[in-house]
Design a protein around this motif. Structure first.
Motif, PDB file in Angstrom:
ATOM      1  N   GLY A  51       8.690  71.877  58.623  1.00 24.59           N
ATOM      2  CA  GLY A  51       7.512  71.218  59.164  1.00 24.59           C
ATOM      3  C   GLY A  51       6.481  72.241  59.559  1.00 24.59           C
ATOM      4  O   GLY A  51       6.748  73.437  59.568  1.00 24.59           O
ATOM      5  N   GLY A  52       5.272  71.769  59.894  1.00 26.56           N
ATOM      6  CA  GLY A  52       4.243  72.693  60.319  1.00 26.56           C
ATOM      7  C   GLY A  52       2.855  72.214  59.972  1.00 26.56           C
ATOM      8  O   GLY A  52       2.593  71.017  59.897  1.00 26.56           O
ATOM      9  N   ILE A  53       1.974  73.180  59.709  1.00 25.58           N
ATOM     10  CA  ILE A  53       0.564  72.902  59.462  1.00 25.58           C
ATOM     11  C   ILE A  53       0.154  73.546  58.141  1.00 25.58           C
ATOM     12  O   ILE A  53       0.466  74.711  57.890  1.00 25.58           O
ATOM     13  N   MET A  66       7.185  77.659  67.718  1.00 21.05           N
ATOM     14  CA  MET A  66       5.917  77.674  67.018  1.00 21.05           C
ATOM     15  C   MET A  66       6.108  77.137  65.602  1.00 21.05           C
ATOM     16  O   MET A  66       7.080  77.436  64.945  1.00 21.05           O
ATOM     17  N   SER A  67       5.163  76.355  65.156  1.00 21.23           N
ATOM     18  CA  SER A  67       5.250  75.730  63.835  1.00 21.23           C
ATOM     19  C   SER A  67       4.969  76.722  62.718  1.00 21.23           C
ATOM     20  O   SER A  67       4.322  77.739  62.924  1.00 21.23           O
ATOM     21  N   ASN A  68       5.440  76.353  61.543  1.00 26.68           N
ATOM     22  CA  ASN A  68       5.138  77.138  60.350  1.00 26.68           C
ATOM     23  C   ASN A  68       3.708  76.831  59.926  1.00 26.68           C
ATOM     24  O   ASN A  68       3.271  75.688  59.992  1.00 26.68           O
ATOM     25  N   VAL A  69       3.000  77.846  59.474  1.00 30.68           N
ATOM     26  CA  VAL A  69       1.635  77.655  58.991  1.00 30.68           C
ATOM     27  C   VAL A  69       1.585  78.107  57.539  1.00 30.68           C
ATOM     28  O   VAL A  69       2.064  79.180  57.193  1.00 30.68           O
ATOM     29  N   ILE A  70       1.007  77.242  56.699  1.00 32.50           N
ATOM     30  CA  ILE A  70       0.782  77.581  55.293  1.00 32.50           C
ATOM     31  C   ILE A  70      -0.731  77.578  55.089  1.00 32.50           C
ATOM     32  O   ILE A  70      -1.407  76.612  55.437  1.00 32.50           O
ATOM     33  N   VAL A  71      -1.255  78.673  54.551  1.00 29.38           N
ATOM     34  CA  VAL A  71      -2.686  78.773  54.268  1.00 29.38           C
ATOM     35  C   VAL A  71      -2.856  78.631  52.754  1.00 29.38           C
ATOM     36  O   VAL A  71      -2.242  79.373  51.986  1.00 29.38           O
ATOM     37  N   ALA A  72      -3.693  77.662  52.342  1.00 29.31           N
ATOM     38  CA  ALA A  72      -3.850  77.383  50.912  1.00 29.31           C
ATOM     39  C   ALA A  72      -5.329  77.260  50.545  1.00 29.31           C
ATOM     40  O   ALA A  72      -5.998  76.322  50.973  1.00 29.31           O
ATOM     41  N   PHE A  73      -5.810  78.223  49.780  1.00 27.15           N
ATOM     42  CA  PHE A  73      -7.196  78.225  49.298  1.00 27.15           C
ATOM     43  C   PHE A  73      -7.186  78.704  47.852  1.00 27.15           C
ATOM     44  O   PHE A  73      -6.389  79.572  47.491  1.00 27.15           O
ATOM     45  N   PRO A  74      -8.093  78.178  47.011  1.00 29.23           N
ATOM     46  CA  PRO A  74      -8.106  78.611  45.610  1.00 29.23           C
ATOM     47  C   PRO A  74      -8.447  80.095  45.450  1.00 29.23           C
ATOM     48  O   PRO A  74      -7.987  80.733  44.514  1.00 29.23           O
ATOM     49  N   GLU A  83      -0.533  72.334  66.987  1.00 26.51           N
ATOM     50  CA  GLU A  83       0.800  72.810  67.399  1.00 26.51           C
ATOM     51  C   GLU A  83       1.305  71.977  68.574  1.00 26.51           C
ATOM     52  O   GLU A  83       2.465  71.594  68.622  1.00 26.51           O
ATOM     53  N   TYR A  84       0.432  71.739  69.537  1.00 26.63           N
ATOM     54  CA  TYR A  84       0.786  70.951  70.719  1.00 26.63           C
ATOM     55  C   TYR A  84       1.210  69.540  70.303  1.00 26.63           C
ATOM     56  O   TYR A  84       2.204  69.015  70.790  1.00 26.63           O
ATOM     57  N   THR A  85       0.477  68.937  69.380  1.00 35.07           N
ATOM     58  CA  THR A  85       0.800  67.597  68.886  1.00 35.07           C
ATOM     59  C   THR A  85       2.167  67.590  68.204  1.00 35.07           C
ATOM     60  O   THR A  85       2.976  66.686  68.434  1.00 35.07           O
ATOM     61  N   ILE A  86       2.432  68.597  67.386  1.00 37.75           N
ATOM     62  CA  ILE A  86       3.722  68.689  66.688  1.00 37.75           C
ATOM     63  C   ILE A  86       4.853  68.844  67.700  1.00 37.75           C
ATOM     64  O   ILE A  86       5.894  68.199  67.592  1.00 37.75           O
ATOM     65  N   ALA A  87       4.657  69.693  68.709  1.00 38.52           N
ATOM     66  CA  ALA A  87       5.683  69.913  69.738  1.00 38.52           C
ATOM     67  C   ALA A  87       5.967  68.617  70.499  1.00 38.52           C
ATOM     68  O   ALA A  87       7.127  68.309  70.792  1.00 38.52           O
ATOM     69  N   PRO A 105       5.605  66.858  52.807  1.00 37.97           N
ATOM     70  CA  PRO A 105       6.648  66.220  53.621  1.00 37.97           C
ATOM     71  C   PRO A 105       6.015  65.652  54.891  1.00 37.97           C
ATOM     72  O   PRO A 105       5.031  66.199  55.400  1.00 37.97           O
ATOM     73  N   PRO A 106       6.557  64.552  55.423  1.00 34.46           N
ATOM     74  CA  PRO A 106       5.931  63.881  56.572  1.00 34.46           C
ATOM     75  C   PRO A 106       5.854  64.713  57.845  1.00 34.46           C
ATOM     76  O   PRO A 106       5.038  64.435  58.714  1.00 34.46           O
ATOM     77  N   GLN A 107       6.662  65.753  57.964  1.00 37.91           N
ATOM     78  CA  GLN A 107       6.635  66.570  59.180  1.00 37.91           C
ATOM     79  C   GLN A 107       5.544  67.651  59.135  1.00 37.91           C
ATOM     80  O   GLN A 107       5.507  68.521  59.975  1.00 37.91           O
TER      81      GLN A 107
END
Length: 182
Positions: free
Chosen positions: A47-49, A1-9, A111-115, A69-71
């Motif tokens: 990498g991740g989303i 499973m990809s790493n997820v970063i949530v970013a909101f002000p 996630e599917y696309t990254i995999a 980063p490109p990933q």
């Protein structure tokens, strides 16, 4: 499973999205309120989303995307107007108001696309340096001259020995050369 970063002000918006993702089985690696924090978190991961708003106090989403980063892939959560005007086609966009099932399904699709990309990268043959190619060629030519093999047979011999010994072809070629010299 990809790493997820949530970013909101606004931290409460970021935490709400984090909670939705965690309840759906996703691991949220970081929750950020600025573009700089997001980039710092992304650079620490492989990498991740990145799920983010269209603007932060220090940058806009386009700048954040450029520096990621490109990933990493980006999921932009913004008003329908911002989504329709986005200039970068690689950014996935969800319009506000956000529906929980749409968010989860979109993250699942990403996630599917990254995999699939990772699987494709692993399937590509390893690129060898010029020196490594020369070692393999030299071992093939020694096998061809001493054992009367064709180039294809010599290549298959090195490949088979490499697989049987659990070594890569370059290492096997080096062993063949050292044995033939001795």
């Amino acid at each position: 499973m990809s790493n997820v970063i949530v970013a909101f002000p606004k931290m409460e918006n970021a935490k709400s999205i984090k909670n939705i993702l965690v309840k759906s089985g996703y691991d949220v690696a970081a929750v950020c309120t600025t573009g700089a924090q997001t980039l710092q978190s992304a650079n620490a991961l492989e990498g991740g989303i990145v799920i983010c708003s269209h603007h932060f106090i220090d940058m806009m989403y386009q700048e954040l995307y450029e520096y990621l980063p490109p990933q990493f892939q980006m999921l932009l959560v913004a008003s329908p107007a911002v989504c329709s005007e986005r200039e970068i086609a690689d950014i996935v966009c969800l319009s506000m108001p956000l529906k929980v099932h749409e968010l989860v399904q979109t993250v699942e699709m990403m996630e599917y696309t990254i995999a699939r990309k990772r699987k494709k990268m692993r399937a590509q043959p390893k690129q060898r340096s010029e020196a490594e190619r020369n070692i393999i060629l030299e071992a093939k030519s020694v096998l061809m001259s001493r054992n009367n093999l064709t180039e294809e047979e010599a290549h298959r011999y090195i490949q088979k020995r490499s697989m049987n010994n659990g070594t890569d072809m370059v290492e096997t070629a080096q062993m063949i050369l050292s044995l033939m010299d001795g």
